[in-house]
Design an enzyme around this catalytic site. Structure first.
Site: not given
Ligand code: ADE
Ligand code: ZN
Length: 353
Positions: A24, A210
């Site tokens: 990002h 995640e």
């Molecule tokens: N935006 C930036 N890093 C992120 C992450 N690890 N999970 C979700 N959104 C994000």
């Molecule tokens: Zn991410």
């Protein structure tokens, strides 16, 4: 440890040519540039850069915490489009430290526009122009993904998506869904991602599995037409999903350091990347947010070698997998693969590995 790893020092690993699919822009800022900008724009931060660091990066002594991690993405640094261009260019220049060959850099136009009410189209053009020129300086192949944050209303997302689509910027190749997956599941975004799939101008990658169970990865694929998955660590618990990911070549964009800080996976040495790779699931090594994490992509490569015993051949395999999963045409992939393998050959000869 496999043959050849003894010769891979941090310096040589830094030079290893890398293909990165998940980083990002808002999480990979140049620290000195951001610090100067914050002070110039009258934000209340310490003059000492090391103190500044402690305010903006994930605390070293913190327990893993997903929402605390996400809370570090402040969006009020900028006062002009020149600020947006400056932080973008400085940040992309820093990529040279990681030996990047190809990157799909994701950013949220909303993040850069929100505080000042900037025009989203202008912001998008500004980021792409600044990053393109910084990438050109270092011979880096760059493409862009547009990030939508799950907190936004779907109807607003659709307006922004249509605006981005109609800009016709050919280096924007995909759409990303990020943010808090615990409160905003894939079901909320079906209309947007069905529209994207029907238009066919972009491919999609969804942060999923995640923090949430493997079911969200299934939903990201079945409901949101995901071609790749951000993180997807929960896939380790679901053999049927592993089979699907392997058969359909749906790449997992994995991020070891990030996963530790967010609490996605609490022991780096047993991170699922190594096992998933040995099971034939297409995994890739990515940095996610190296500025927030106070790390870099090379560090994640070092961890992958240390914890999973990857050798240079494995690293090349993972990078070729990443290229296969890139959101570009087959012709571009073939051309880049040839150039990538030439870089690898040069690397092997320079470092004797
Ligand atoms: N935006 C930036 N890093 C992120 C992450 N690890 N999970 C979700 N959104 C994000
Ligand atoms: Zn991410």
């Amino acid at each position: 440890m496999n043959q050849g790893n003894g010769l891979l020092t941090r310096e040589s690993l830094r030079a290893f040519p890398k293909i990165e699919l998940h980083r990002h822009l808002e999480g990979t800022f140049s620290l000195p540039t951001l610090h100067r900008m914050a002070l110039r724009n009258g934000l209340s931060f310490p003059e000492n850069i090391e103190e500044f660091r402690t305010h903006v990066q994930f605390p070293k002594d913190s327990d893993p915490d997903f929402l605390k991690f996400l809370s570090l993405f402040k969006n009020d640094w900028y006062r002009s489009l020149d600020d947006v261009a400056e932080i973008t260019a400085a940040s992309v220049r820093d990529f040279a430290n990681d030996g990047l060959f190809y990157i799909e850099l994701r950013f949220s136009p909303e993040h850069f526009a929100y505080h000042n009410g900037f025009d989203r189209a202008e912001v998008t053009r500004t980021v792409v122009a600044a990053a393109d020129s910084a990438a050109r300086e270092q011979g880096l192949e760059i493409r862009y993904l547009i990030t939508f944050n799950r907190k936004q209303e779907e109807s607003e997302m659709i307006k922004l998506y249509e605006l981005i689509r109609d800009l016709g910027l050919s280096r924007i190749v995909g759409i990303d869904l990020a943010g808090d997956e615990t409160s905003y599941p894939p079901q909320l975004f079906v209309r947007l991602f069905s529209l994207i799939a029907a238009d066919g101008a972009f491919r999609s990658t969804i942060h999923a599995g995640e923090i949430t169970p493997a079911k969200q990865i299934w939903d990201a694929i079945d409901l949101l037409h995901a071609s790749r998955i951000g993180h997807g660590v929960a896939a380790i618990h679901d053999p049927d999903l592993q089979k699907l990911l392997s058969e359909r070549e749906i790449v997992l964009e994995q991020c070891i350091t990030s996963n530790f800080q967010t609490g996605s996976w609490t022991d780096e040495s047993s991170h699922p990347m190594g096992k998933l790779h040995s099971l034939g699931v297409p995994v890739t090594i990515n940095s996610d947010d190296p500025f927030i994490q106070d790390t870099d992509l090379t560090e994640d490569y070092a961890k992958a070698i240390r914890h999973f015993g990857f050798n240079v051949d494995d690293l090349v395999t993972l990078n070729l997998r990443a290229l296969l999963g890139a959101f570009i045409s087959n012709g571009e992939k073939q051309n880049l693969q040839k150039r990538y393998l030439a870089k690898v050959a040069e690397f092997r000869s320079n470092y004797g590995v």
